[in-house]
Each structure stands twice: as C-alpha cells, then as structure tokens.
Design a protein around this motif. Structure first.
Motif, mmCIF file in Angstrom:
data_model
loop_
_atom_site.group_PDB
_atom_site.id
_atom_site.type_symbol
_atom_site.label_atom_id
_atom_site.label_comp_id
_atom_site.label_asym_id
_atom_site.label_seq_id
_atom_site.Cartn_x
_atom_site.Cartn_y
_atom_site.Cartn_z
ATOM 1 N N HIS A 1 21.583 1.035 -2.757
ATOM 2 C CA HIS A 1 21.359 -0.184 -3.539
ATOM 3 C C HIS A 1 20.953 -1.321 -2.622
ATOM 4 N N GLN A 2 20.247 -2.291 -3.166
ATOM 5 C CA GLN A 2 19.943 -3.508 -2.432
ATOM 6 C C GLN A 2 20.981 -4.552 -2.830
ATOM 7 N N VAL A 3 21.683 -5.084 -1.844
ATOM 8 C CA VAL A 3 22.742 -6.062 -2.084
ATOM 9 C C VAL A 3 22.245 -7.427 -1.615
ATOM 10 N N ARG A 4 22.501 -8.439 -2.415
ATOM 11 C CA ARG A 4 22.173 -9.822 -2.052
ATOM 12 C C ARG A 4 23.433 -10.656 -2.276
ATOM 13 N N VAL A 5 23.820 -11.378 -1.237
ATOM 14 C CA VAL A 5 24.983 -12.254 -1.328
ATOM 15 C C VAL A 5 24.483 -13.675 -1.125
ATOM 16 N N GLU A 6 24.704 -14.521 -2.121
ATOM 17 C CA GLU A 6 24.287 -15.921 -2.053
ATOM 18 C C GLU A 6 25.520 -16.804 -1.974
ATOM 19 N N PHE A 7 25.468 -17.773 -1.093
ATOM 20 C CA PHE A 7 26.551 -18.739 -0.945
ATOM 21 C C PHE A 7 25.995 -20.116 -1.264
ATOM 22 N N ASP A 8 26.727 -20.875 -2.078
ATOM 23 C CA ASP A 8 26.325 -22.252 -2.346
ATOM 24 C C ASP A 8 27.214 -23.191 -1.537
ATOM 25 N N GLU A 9 27.013 -24.474 -1.700
ATOM 26 C CA GLU A 9 27.741 -25.468 -0.914
ATOM 27 C C GLU A 9 29.248 -25.435 -1.145
ATOM 28 N N THR A 10 29.681 -24.830 -2.233
ATOM 29 C CA THR A 10 31.118 -24.737 -2.510
ATOM 30 C C THR A 10 31.753 -23.555 -1.787
ATOM 31 N N GLY A 11 30.910 -22.675 -1.229
ATOM 32 C CA GLY A 11 31.415 -21.513 -0.528
ATOM 33 C C GLY A 11 31.693 -20.338 -1.424
ATOM 34 N N ASN A 12 31.320 -20.465 -2.696
ATOM 35 C CA ASN A 12 31.550 -19.370 -3.644
ATOM 36 C C ASN A 12 30.406 -18.362 -3.566
ATOM 37 N N PRO A 13 30.696 -17.135 -3.157
ATOM 38 C CA PRO A 13 29.631 -16.134 -3.068
ATOM 39 C C PRO A 13 29.293 -15.517 -4.421
#
Length: 84
Positions: free
Chosen positions: A67-79
């Motif tokens: 699988h292709q996994v993408r982890v995004e983090f925003d300014e709140t640190g919530n992935p």
C-alpha cells in the motif's frame, strides 16, 4: 482505493499498521515490520514541536505492505493517515 482512517491511538506507527491490517482483513502481527519501510521513531520526530514550541507541518509518503501510505501533519500536530 484510497482510505483515510480514524484510529483510537495517538501513535502514528500504530495507526499505519492498524489501518493496513484493517484494509487487508488480517491481524497486524501478520504484516511485515513497519521498520522495513520507515523508521517509526523518525516518523514521529520529524514533525515534533520545535525548541520554541511551534509545530511543524507537512507530509511523508512511503510504500508499506503493498500500500502507499501518506501521513500529513498540520500545525496542531494531529496526523492524518491515508492508505491507498
């Protein structure tokens, strides 16, 4: 098929393994070690708060267990984990 999954854990590496296992319909212990694809400690550390306390934002993508996994983090640190 791409899915963004919600999880009961705050640990990014657990979210990834649990999410892939759910998509595969298998036990997480049946999957290859996540460390074969990415260093779990580095994944969490790369977006940790800076010395000034500010959160970094961005994304990391890598293949894991077919699988292709993408982890995004925003300014709140919530992935947000997206598995394709």
């Amino acid at each position: 098929m791409e899915q963004t999954l919600a999880f009961d854990t705050d640990e990014v590496h657990e979210r990834i393994v649990t999410g892939v296992a759910a998509l595969e319909g298998t036990d997480p212990m049946e999957l290859p070690p996540l460390f074969d694809a990415v260093d779990p400690d580095a994944l969490g550390a790369v977006f940790a708060a800076t010395e000034s306390g500010e959160r970094r934002s961005g994304h990391v993508g890598f293949p894991y267990a077919g699988h292709q996994v993408r982890v995004e983090f925003d300014e709140t640190g919530n992935p947000v984990v997206t598995i394709d």
